[in-house]
Design a protein around this motif. Structure first.
Motif, PDB file in Angstrom:
ATOM      1  N   LEU A  21      18.071  -9.295  47.973  1.00  0.00           N
ATOM      2  CA  LEU A  21      16.880  -9.036  47.172  1.00  0.00           C
ATOM      3  C   LEU A  21      17.225  -8.277  45.889  1.00  0.00           C
ATOM      4  O   LEU A  21      16.654  -8.553  44.822  1.00  0.00           O
ATOM      5  CB  LEU A  21      15.866  -8.234  47.987  1.00  0.00           C
ATOM      6  CG  LEU A  21      15.177  -8.970  49.137  1.00  0.00           C
ATOM      7  CD1 LEU A  21      14.418  -7.981  50.013  1.00  0.00           C
ATOM      8  CD2 LEU A  21      14.229 -10.037  48.618  1.00  0.00           C
ATOM      9  N   VAL A  38      10.726 -15.191  48.309  1.00  0.00           N
ATOM     10  CA  VAL A  38      10.054 -14.623  49.490  1.00  0.00           C
ATOM     11  C   VAL A  38       9.106 -15.645  50.104  1.00  0.00           C
ATOM     12  O   VAL A  38       9.086 -15.847  51.330  1.00  0.00           O
ATOM     13  CB  VAL A  38       9.305 -13.331  49.091  1.00  0.00           C
ATOM     14  CG1 VAL A  38       8.325 -12.904  50.182  1.00  0.00           C
ATOM     15  CG2 VAL A  38      10.301 -12.218  48.802  1.00  0.00           C
ATOM     16  N   LEU A 117      10.292  -7.942  55.602  1.00  0.00           N
ATOM     17  CA  LEU A 117      10.560  -9.375  55.697  1.00  0.00           C
ATOM     18  C   LEU A 117      11.312  -9.717  56.979  1.00  0.00           C
ATOM     19  O   LEU A 117      11.024 -10.727  57.639  1.00  0.00           O
ATOM     20  CB  LEU A 117      11.369  -9.839  54.480  1.00  0.00           C
ATOM     21  CG  LEU A 117      10.591  -9.991  53.177  1.00  0.00           C
ATOM     22  CD1 LEU A 117      11.545 -10.185  52.013  1.00  0.00           C
ATOM     23  CD2 LEU A 117       9.604 -11.156  53.262  1.00  0.00           C
TER      24      LEU A 117
END
Length: 364
Positions: A21, A38, A117
């Protein structure tokens, strides 16, 4: 960093997901690439979730019919790059400090986003229903904040019994938050040539008295739900002056007040007007605080999962938005908040994993 980043593996070690990320540059206002990544990863790896897109925010939730719901929220954006991309690593699992990830967003707050996530993909049947909110533009003016937009356009997505914001908190629960208010105090005088200064009234000199009040001010220390909130009142700017040979006829003192969440914004304003009685005062910025609400059942469960410890949040975060909706809200994320917005941002890999384990215990 590329415009088309490699697909994210949400089932990977959350520290590795953090690294992936971080290498997707996402300065506020330019979050499309990370939001795309995402969204694609959730669609492909979390079929148990309802996933929607709102601008450059991505929202996902379980719909299991549980008696309670937790909302996990994290922002995708960062402050501008400061010679701290791409990600670099130091140490190793065998070294004294373990592996450390360095780079923009490691602390604020892609470590927290990675944890959320990872849990979204690997906990298909949590014991609380869960909503995940990955939003844009947190690091800029409040009017652009993606969470505020979602509150206006998709309010049902923010409802629950507990909100957890993944802001850095050294992997410990920081409950509620302080309120913040900025006021301007204005003094006026009379212009004159400095060669004949006695003919004027110096507005800058008139700030001496309010500055003296600030220097002698005794800030409150408040206990709420067993947590200690320290208030503050600080001068943060002075403006005034016309020219190098003119007695100034106006001066402005800017003051920031950090107030405990047992005060409303109206209470805080009234307090400042009392402190600066006799002076013209105007409020230029204000955000309420958030009470910790640790007595709520879901919040108490989270504290238990974290080993029974919580601290007060000395600062303002988006937990305030959830508190305004009537929800207890806490900050829980990896990383030292004092490193946020610095070139030296870094986070320990084991701290990212520790936050993931705390939340897994709470949700499993």
């Amino acid at each position: 960093m590329t415009s088309s980043p490699a697909p994210l593996d949400l089932t990977a070690d959350p520290a590795e997901l953090t690294a992936a990320l971080v290498d997707i540059e996402s300065v506020s206002g330019d979050e499309a690439a990370i939001a795309d990544a995402v969204q694609a990863a959730l669609w492909a790896q979390a079929p148990h979730l309802e996933v929607i897109r709102d601008g450059d925010a991505v929202l996902a939730r379980t719909n299991l019919g549980r008696d309670s719901r937790a909302v996990l929220a994290g922002h995708l954006d960062t402050v501008p790059v400061n010679e701290n991309l791409p990600l670099r690593r130091t140490g190793s699992a065998d070294s004294a400090d373990g592996e450390v990830l360095h780079g923009l967003g490691t602390v604020d707050m892609k470590g927290g986003v990675a944890v959320f996530l990872h849990l979204a993909a690997t906990l298909p049947r949590p014991r609380h229903d869960v909503t995940f909110v990955f939003y844009d533009c947190e690091e800029v003016e409040a009017a652009r904040n993606g969470l505020g937009r979602i509150e206006r356009t998709l309010p049902e997505w923010l409802r629950g019994e507990l909100a957890i914001v993944g802001e850095p908190s050294n992997a410990a629960i920081e409950a509620g938050c302080q309120g913040t208010m900025r006021v301007e105090l204005r003094c006026t005088g009379t212009r004159a040539h400095t060669a004949r200064g006695w003919m004027g009234v110096n507005a800058i000199h008139a700030l001496g008295e309010p500055l003296a009040r600030l220097a002698s001010y005794q800030a409150r220390v408040v206990d709420i739900d067993g947590l200690t909130y320290r208030e503050g009142l600080q001068a943060v700017g002075i403006g005034g002056g016309v020219a190098g040979n003119v007695v100034p006829d106006e001066a402005v003192l800017s003051v920031n007040h950090r107030f405990a969440p047992d005060r409303s914004a109206a209470d805080a304003e009234a307090h400042l007007r009392e402190v600066f009685d006799g002076y013209e005062l105007s409020v230029v910025d204000s955000s309420p605080g958030a009470l910790p609400g640790l007595g709520a059942p879901a919040a108490a469960e989270l504290v238990a999962a974290a080993g029974g410890k919580a601290a007060a949040k000395l600062g303002w975060t988006d937990v305030s938005r959830f508190a305004a909706l009537g929800m207890p809200a806490v900050n829980l994320g990896p990383g030292d908040p004092t490193l946020a917005h610095t070139r030296q941002e870094h986070v320990r890999a084991d701290e990212i994993r520790a936050v993931a384990e705390t939340l897994r215990t709470f949700l499993r």
